[in-house]
Design an enzyme around this catalytic site. Structure first.
Site, short mmCIF file in Angstrom:
data_model
loop_
_atom_site.label_atom_id
_atom_site.label_comp_id
_atom_site.label_asym_id
_atom_site.label_seq_id
_atom_site.Cartn_x
_atom_site.Cartn_y
_atom_site.Cartn_z
N GLU A 469 5.14 -10.04 2.70
CA GLU A 469 4.99 -9.70 3.75
C GLU A 469 5.81 -7.67 2.69
O GLU A 469 5.85 -6.81 2.89
CB GLU A 469 6.80 -9.29 4.48
CG GLU A 469 6.54 -10.01 5.79
CD GLU A 469 4.69 -10.03 6.80
OE1 GLU A 469 4.89 -8.56 6.19
OE2 GLU A 469 4.39 -10.49 6.97
N HIS A 475 2.88 -1.68 -0.75
CA HIS A 475 1.80 -0.77 -0.09
C HIS A 475 2.67 1.08 0.86
O HIS A 475 3.04 1.99 0.13
CB HIS A 475 1.16 -1.13 0.70
CG HIS A 475 -0.08 -0.80 1.59
ND1 HIS A 475 -0.68 -1.10 2.31
CD2 HIS A 475 0.12 0.62 0.81
CE1 HIS A 475 -1.65 0.12 2.22
NE2 HIS A 475 -1.87 0.71 1.44
#
Length: 681
Positions: A469, A475
């Site tokens: 996660e 990202h």
């Protein structure tokens, strides 16, 4: 009375005033936001000047800011801190929000301007992000029905509104089924076989639910149910828990999802037909790296037979453990994890109860941050003064290597009754240079909380989830694009799992484990002998896990490849698995009736394959670090950041991967990593 949702959000980093927000505030706030967005859309469409990138595309990207921030907040609370009142609001808003989205993307005047720019794109001199934004926004309009005939547009909007209602009901039913199940353990006989860490987690679950002293509770949180199935000596209780876990949504009560699944599949098939496709899978895959069913099935088939062979070898070991224990009953699904744990213990002299004390949550979070610091120069500063929607949420200010602000990271790690199951990342605010927006990124996990006064201890798989996660989180945090539509994780679905799965590799690196995996009581580092056992046992069970995942992906593809819906989704699921020869003791990661990836939204519909697709990418990508001779090689990390993590959707994903790796991906590293190239040792 003033509505805090419609005021300036003056919290740190622009966070909303969580403590002042109530469910009743959302409906009037959304009504105001929808009206404001409609006015902005009309203004863009009615602009007197000829369409230009600035007055159409950039203006569209910047529109709807109030609506966007409300949606980010609302869906965060609906997933992580819901209530009956908030769920009622969610049901009431599902169709109107879907209708608004259809109205925006079917707005004739707006689409005419976007379409005109798209037709002129080669003459406009657009390159890089502006060209990518034009291409993506134009495709968004087409896939939302902008070119349909008027009658078809009306029907399409109705289909999307109904799907939004059904998605909401499906997700709320799964949550109700999970929250409604409690396996109470009140005697030592019922606790037989459970090691201390499982007992502590089950006791804490009982405390969280206000139960009396001495009671332990097994819930359907994965971090509790899987250890229970792995260690409980009570076969009858394992069967009860297993049936509750796999039976979510497949019942005749208020949480029955069978008819909802069927209607969703029927409506999706109609949606695809309106776009001229034979089935929903063809429509969904059109905007992916895979492009078509053939490419997806080729990948799934490539792992299926090796996984069957690996699971057959694992079955021999499991049956050997059963024989050693004197068990004479048939091997059932609720037996597999129990005897697999015994087989693993015997073969590798590895006991999870011996391992978990070395993986306290706080130290694993520190490891996660340290890897990001070494790779990308990020600094994470705890901000205990920042309050979020729940006391469990921890806030961290994220700085670049030069001390400038990168964003805010929030982490919500524990399972609790009003929170949906699973693990996920979402953004409370996406990054955008044009909007002057730094990202606010949230990670949700569902770890079983440790007992009062003791740390939460993670399994090796839990640590993998934590890193996974956070890979999504990076990202979002490292996104560095001009336009919000291209920011962070808003990439093609079979590319979005690359950063998350790639980041998992660092959690198992010996130098990371030696530094951070330390016994929570003695502070002794993970012993070399225990580390060697973990590495040796890493591929044991991969046949079983690969089959469970691939079975779910195959059923997903089969269901969405139909021209309509099956008459009975449960029978369809059973028949599909029988066709592929899935061993009865294995099962699926997610049955259709609780498959939230597919039915709580369209996000992974005809797309559950993406984890395996991305695993091909991530194993090949990690090999770039291995080939450099240093898993923290700064030159490779800089290339990863520039080409993939910071780029968001500003480049076509295949081109982005080639820019990083210097070539297209190859599948062999993935097969090797899973132990599917040759028999596992």
């Amino acid at each position: 009375m003033s509505n805090p949702l419609l005021q300036d959000w003056a919290g740190p980093h622009g966070l909303p005033p969580f403590a002042d927000i109530h469910p009743a505030h959302f409906q009037p706030a959304f009504e105001a936001a929808l009206a404001a967005h409609r006015a902005e859309i009309d203004a863009i469409a009615n602009e007197a000047e000829a369409p230009s990138f600035a007055n159409t595309l950039a203006a569209f990207d910047a529109s709807g800011r109030l609506l966007t921030r409300l949606e980010h907040l609302f869906y965060t609370l609906a997933a992580s801190a819901t209530s009956p009142d908030l769920q009622a609001v969610q049901r009431a808003l599902a169709a109107p929000l879907a209708a608004h989205n259809s109205a925006v993307y079917m707005h004739a005047g707006l689409f005419a301007r976007v379409d005109a720019l798209f037709e002129q794109r080669e003459r406009l001199g657009l390159m890089g992000e502006p060209l990518r934004l034009l291409e993506r926004v134009h495709l968004d309009f087409l896939r939302a029905g902008a070119r349909l005939e008027p009658e078809a547009k009306t029907r399409y909007a109705a289909v999307m509104a109904r799907l939004a209602e059904l998605n909401t009901r499906f997700a709320q039913n799964v949550l109700a089924a999970e929250n409604g199940y409690q396996l109470r353990l009140t005697t030592e006989a019922e606790l037989a076989g459970l090691p201390g860490f499982v007992r502590a987690a089950a006791r804490q679950a009982a405390v969280d639910r206000g139960m009396e002293e001495g009671v332990h509770v097994v819930t359907l949180s994965r971090s509790l149910i899987v250890p229970f199935l792995s260690f409980s000596a009570r076969r009858d209780l394992r069967e009860q828990a297993w049936r509750a876990w796999v039976g979510r949504g497949d019942d005749t009560g208020d949480t029955d999802n069978r008819a909802i699944c069927q209607e969703i599949l029927e409506l999706r098939a109609e949606q695809a037909r309106l776009h001229g496709h034979a089935c929903y899978a063809d429509f969904a895959l059109e905007d992916t790296m895979a492009r078509n069913q053939s490419a997806v099935m080729s990948l799934l088939e490539r792992v299926w037979q090796p996984a069957l062979a690996a699971q057959a070898r694992e079955r021999e070991a499991v049956q050997g453990a059963m024989a050693a224990a004197g068990a004479t009953h048939a091997l059932e699904p609720w037996d597999w994890r129990f005897y697999a744990e015994q087989a693993r213990r015997a073969r590798f002299e590895l006991d999870e109860a011996e391992v978990k004390p070395y993986f306290p949550l706080d130290r694993m979070v520190a490891a996660m941050f340290d890897c990001a610091s070494r790779l990308f120069g990020l600094q994470f500063t705890p901000r205990p003064d920042i309050a979020a929607y729940h006391a469990d949420v921890r806030a961290y200010e994220v700085l670049n290597a030069d001390g400038s602000l990168r964003g805010l990271f929030l982490q919500d790690n524990f399972a609790r009754p009003p929170k949906r199951s699973g693990a996920w990342m979402n953004a409370l605010r996406n990054q955008s240079r044009a909007l002057g927006a730094t990202p606010i990124i949230l990670n949700n996990n569902n770890f079983a909380r440790g007992a009062a006064g003791e740390p939460t201890l993670l399994s090796f798989d839990d640590v993998r989830t934590l890193f996974h996660e956070f890979g999504h989180g990076l990202h979002g945090l490292l996104s560095d694009v001009e336009y919000e539509r291209l920011a962070g994780t808003q990439v093609l679905r079979d590319f979005v799992e690359l950063p998350s799965q790639l980041y998992e590799h660092w959690m198992a690196e010996p130098e990371v484990l030696k530094k951070f995996a330390r016994h929570w009581q003695t502070d002794e580092p993970l012993p070399d002998a225990l580390l060697a056992k973990l590495q040796a046992a890493r591929q044991f069970g991969q046949g079983y896990e690969t089959l469970r995942y691939t079975a779910s992906a195959l059923v997903d593809m089969a269901a969405h490849a139909l021209p309509g819906a099956p008459a009975d989704v449960v029978a369809f699921e059973r028949d599909t698995l029988a066709k592929w020869g899935l061993p009865a003791e294995v099962g699926m990661n997610h049955r259709l009736t609780h498959f939230q990836h597919l039915f709580s939204s369209a996000g992974y519909a005809a797309g559950y394959y993406v984890y395996l697709w991305a695993e091909v990418l991530d194993c090949d990508a990690f090999d770039a670090f291995v080939e450099a001779g240093n898993v923290f090689d700064l030159a490779v990390a800089a290339r990863l950041r520039e080409c993939i993590l910071s780029a968001g959707n500003s480049a076509e994903p295949g081109a982005a991967f080639r820019a990083f790796r210097g070539r297209d991906p190859v599948v062999e590293p993935m097969l090797k990593d899973r132990g599917l190239l040759q028999p596992a040792g």
